[in-house]
Design a protein around this motif. Structure first.
Motif, PDB file in Angstrom:
ATOM      1  N   PRO A  94     -63.703 -37.154  13.018  1.00  0.00           N
ATOM      2  CA  PRO A  94     -64.093 -38.509  12.658  1.00  0.00           C
ATOM      3  C   PRO A  94     -64.137 -38.714  11.133  1.00  0.00           C
ATOM      4  O   PRO A  94     -64.126 -37.737  10.372  1.00  0.00           O
ATOM      5  N   LEU A  95     -64.213 -39.970  10.734  1.00  0.00           N
ATOM      6  CA  LEU A  95     -64.283 -40.322   9.315  1.00  0.00           C
ATOM      7  C   LEU A  95     -65.679 -39.957   8.804  1.00  0.00           C
ATOM      8  O   LEU A  95     -66.674 -40.613   9.131  1.00  0.00           O
ATOM      9  N   LYS A  96     -65.742 -38.901   8.000  1.00  0.00           N
ATOM     10  CA  LYS A  96     -67.038 -38.367   7.608  1.00  0.00           C
ATOM     11  C   LYS A  96     -66.847 -37.442   6.407  1.00  0.00           C
ATOM     12  O   LYS A  96     -65.891 -36.674   6.347  1.00  0.00           O
ATOM     13  N   ILE A  97     -67.739 -37.527   5.433  1.00  0.00           N
ATOM     14  CA  ILE A  97     -67.715 -36.629   4.280  1.00  0.00           C
ATOM     15  C   ILE A  97     -68.993 -35.802   4.325  1.00  0.00           C
ATOM     16  O   ILE A  97     -70.097 -36.327   4.181  1.00  0.00           O
ATOM     17  N   THR A  98     -68.844 -34.501   4.524  1.00  0.00           N
ATOM     18  CA  THR A  98     -69.983 -33.618   4.788  1.00  0.00           C
ATOM     19  C   THR A  98     -70.254 -32.691   3.610  1.00  0.00           C
ATOM     20  O   THR A  98     -69.328 -32.106   3.038  1.00  0.00           O
ATOM     21  N   HIS A  99     -71.528 -32.551   3.267  1.00  0.00           N
ATOM     22  CA  HIS A  99     -71.925 -31.597   2.232  1.00  0.00           C
ATOM     23  C   HIS A  99     -71.886 -30.200   2.831  1.00  0.00           C
ATOM     24  O   HIS A  99     -72.492 -29.928   3.870  1.00  0.00           O
ATOM     25  N   ARG A 100     -71.178 -29.295   2.196  1.00  0.00           N
ATOM     26  CA  ARG A 100     -70.938 -27.969   2.779  1.00  0.00           C
ATOM     27  C   ARG A 100     -72.236 -27.167   2.967  1.00  0.00           C
ATOM     28  O   ARG A 100     -72.401 -26.450   3.959  1.00  0.00           O
ATOM     29  N   ARG A 101     -73.159 -27.289   2.036  1.00  0.00           N
ATOM     30  CA  ARG A 101     -74.381 -26.481   2.122  1.00  0.00           C
ATOM     31  C   ARG A 101     -75.421 -27.101   3.050  1.00  0.00           C
ATOM     32  O   ARG A 101     -75.952 -26.432   3.937  1.00  0.00           O
ATOM     33  N   THR A 102     -75.701 -28.391   2.880  1.00  0.00           N
ATOM     34  CA  THR A 102     -76.806 -29.014   3.627  1.00  0.00           C
ATOM     35  C   THR A 102     -76.393 -29.521   4.999  1.00  0.00           C
ATOM     36  O   THR A 102     -77.242 -29.748   5.855  1.00  0.00           O
ATOM     37  N   LYS A 103     -75.085 -29.741   5.203  1.00  0.00           N
ATOM     38  CA  LYS A 103     -74.549 -30.312   6.451  1.00  0.00           C
ATOM     39  C   LYS A 103     -74.967 -31.761   6.674  1.00  0.00           C
ATOM     40  O   LYS A 103     -74.733 -32.319   7.743  1.00  0.00           O
ATOM     41  N   THR A 104     -75.598 -32.374   5.683  1.00  0.00           N
ATOM     42  CA  THR A 104     -75.796 -33.823   5.736  1.00  0.00           C
ATOM     43  C   THR A 104     -74.494 -34.485   5.302  1.00  0.00           C
ATOM     44  O   THR A 104     -73.585 -33.822   4.800  1.00  0.00           O
ATOM     45  N   ALA A 105     -74.399 -35.819   5.480  1.00  0.00           N
ATOM     46  CA  ALA A 105     -73.065 -36.412   5.321  1.00  0.00           C
ATOM     47  C   ALA A 105     -73.104 -37.896   4.987  1.00  0.00           C
ATOM     48  O   ALA A 105     -74.135 -38.566   5.105  1.00  0.00           O
ATOM     49  N   PHE A 106     -71.933 -38.369   4.583  1.00  0.00           N
ATOM     50  CA  PHE A 106     -71.630 -39.802   4.508  1.00  0.00           C
ATOM     51  C   PHE A 106     -70.906 -40.171   5.800  1.00  0.00           C
ATOM     52  O   PHE A 106     -69.854 -39.603   6.107  1.00  0.00           O
ATOM     53  N   TYR A 107     -71.461 -41.106   6.534  1.00  0.00           N
ATOM     54  CA  TYR A 107     -70.870 -41.570   7.793  1.00  0.00           C
ATOM     55  C   TYR A 107     -70.259 -42.951   7.569  1.00  0.00           C
ATOM     56  O   TYR A 107     -70.804 -43.767   6.811  1.00  0.00           O
ATOM     57  N   PHE A 108     -69.152 -43.222   8.260  1.00  0.00           N
ATOM     58  CA  PHE A 108     -68.434 -44.487   8.077  1.00  0.00           C
ATOM     59  C   PHE A 108     -68.226 -45.147   9.444  1.00  0.00           C
ATOM     60  O   PHE A 108     -67.627 -44.546  10.341  1.00  0.00           O
ATOM     61  N   TYR A 109     -68.742 -46.373   9.574  1.00  0.00           N
ATOM     62  CA  TYR A 109     -68.680 -47.056  10.863  1.00  0.00           C
ATOM     63  C   TYR A 109     -68.137 -48.477  10.707  1.00  0.00           C
ATOM     64  O   TYR A 109     -68.498 -49.203   9.761  1.00  0.00           O
TER      65      TYR A 109
END
Length: 433
Positions: A94-109
């Motif tokens: 899916p369209l998503k930019i994930t931080h490698r260390r924290t696994k939190t992300a930018f989600y796009f809807y």
């Protein structure tokens, strides 16, 4: 390892400093095109995201298919500008930019259906910020409330979700987003900001773009006020400024035709059927080559779809033979099936159904082409009806004080065909950003 220190003040113009500093939970950024408001929001979102290991950001547009070329790329740009691209994984499905260390992300809807987001779950952490990009595209306050309620319902122990709204104001003062912004001016939870390209003190905008903007200003001052200063100029009574329809006695010697497109508006028992042929030239100008017009009004025997199919084929064959150019796209009203099916059955020609938007939005795209001084027409007998109908084309006065103004649906067949052509070829015409 050497670290590169990035100063945010080097990346944004001074007029946006208050946006960066505000503590208010809702930040509304309106403005003209190229004011760089989206760039500032994306930088702020990435900077705040990096400070919160449990925070996620949700970026939204009304139409989901535009996310990958707008919000997604804007956030990606901000990540690169801040020099932290190695910290992220850029996913496309899916369209998503994930931080490698924290696994939190930018989600796009996409918010084509706001109710579908009610079941959205963020795997880790919480939503720290929302961004409604191109807010004017949304259907109304109900869209915004439904989405916000989905993402701000979680108790964050005293923290509040930061919500950003960015848009270019519609020219209609009664558009919902203009009235909504006005209602928030004195709301203590809202920070209101307006920006234009003229505030680019640091020279981020190219000289080429600035020349283009000046050309708009010279050709159509009102359009420039609206598009680039973000002023709400109103609609007026007449839809088009006819000074932007430039007649030609013949095709120019110094501007060859690249290709030809056609657009069709179809009628019924008493409504006309229209075909228009438009040339795109090497100088990126558009020339109306020919108009075919049939009205069944006052005719006892009216043409059947098979007759109109034959007429269309003969007309388009003549266009090809006359100009010795290929036909690139043949657009037709998406609500019309009879003629489209008949033409395919008779000649295996696929007419492309236009994906229609609100009438005011389709007209705005035509205004964009006209305001650049790029539209011309061959001054022939066949094209007279095109000019006559556009000269009479008016807004319905009874609908002007609403967020969904209508046009007078009378003698407007070539007007519809022109809108179909422009809106079905936005990228080709350089009108899609």
């Amino acid at each position: 390892m050497n670290e590169t220190i990035v100063k945010v003040t080097d990346l944004i113009n001074r007029n946006f400093y208050p946006v960066w500093r505000t503590e208010k939970p809702n930040v509304v950024l309106s403005g003209g095109r190229s004011s760089m408001k989206s760039s500032v929001i994306s930088l702020k979102l990435v900077a705040d995201f990096l400070k919160d290991d449990m925070g996620n950001v949700v970026c939204l547009r009304k139409v989901g298919k535009y996310l990958s070329t707008s919000c997604y790329e804007q956030i990606k740009w901000a990540i690169y500008m801040l020099g932290v691209e190695n910290e992220f994984y850029f996913g496309k499905s899916p369209l998503k930019i994930t931080h490698r260390r924290t696994k939190t992300a930018f989600y796009f809807y996409g918010v084509d259906d706001p109710m579908k987001l009610k079941s959205t779950i963020i795997a880790k952490g919480y939503v720290m910020a929302l961004w409604f990009e191109e807010l004017a595209e949304f259907d109304g306050v109900e869209d915004i409330d439904t989405v916000e309620d989905t993402f701000i319902r979680q108790d964050l122990d005293g923290k509040e979700v930061k919500v950003y709204y960015s848009y270019n104001p519609p020219r209609n003062p009664y558009a919902w987003v203009n009235e909504w912004k006005e209602s928030k001016v004195n709301d203590p939870d809202f920070f209101i900001h307006h920006s234009t390209y003229l505030q680019d003190e640091k020279g981020f905008l190219s000289k080429q773009l600035l020349r283009k903007i000046e050309n708009y200003k010279k050709n159509d001052y009102d359009y420039w006020l609206w598009m680039y200063k973000g002023e709400i100029i109103g609609l007026g009574d007449m839809v088009y400024n006819m000074n932007h329809f430039h007649p030609l006695d013949e095709l120019p010697d110094d501007d060859d035709i690249l290709l030809i497109d056609t657009a069709t508006d179809t009628g019924h028992q008493v409504s006309a059927t229209v075909h228009c042929a438009f040339a795109l030239t090497k100088k990126r100008n558009v020339i109306l080559l020919d108009t075919w017009y049939y009205s069944p009004e006052n005719k006892s025997v009216k043409k059947a779809p098979s007759d109109l199919s034959k007429d269309f084929f003969e007309w388009i064959t003549k266009i090809r033979e006359t100009y010795k150019k290929s036909i690139d796209r043949m657009t037709i009203d998406s609500a019309e099936g009879a003629l489209r099916n008949q033409v395919f059955k008779d000649y295996s020609i696929r007419l492309h159904p236009i994906s229609k938007k609100k009438k005011v939005d389709m007209i705005d795209n035509v205004h964009d082409l006209l305001a650049q001084g790029r539209f011309f027409y061959l001054d022939t007998e066949n094209n007279k009806i095109f000019i006559e109908e556009h000269r009479k084309y008016q807004w319905d006065a009874d609908t002007l004080q609403s967020d969904d103004p209508k046009v007078v649906k009378e003698d407007d067949h070539t007007c519809d065909a022109f809108q179909y052509y422009v809106n079905d070829n936005l990228r080709k015409l350089g009108l899609k950003f």
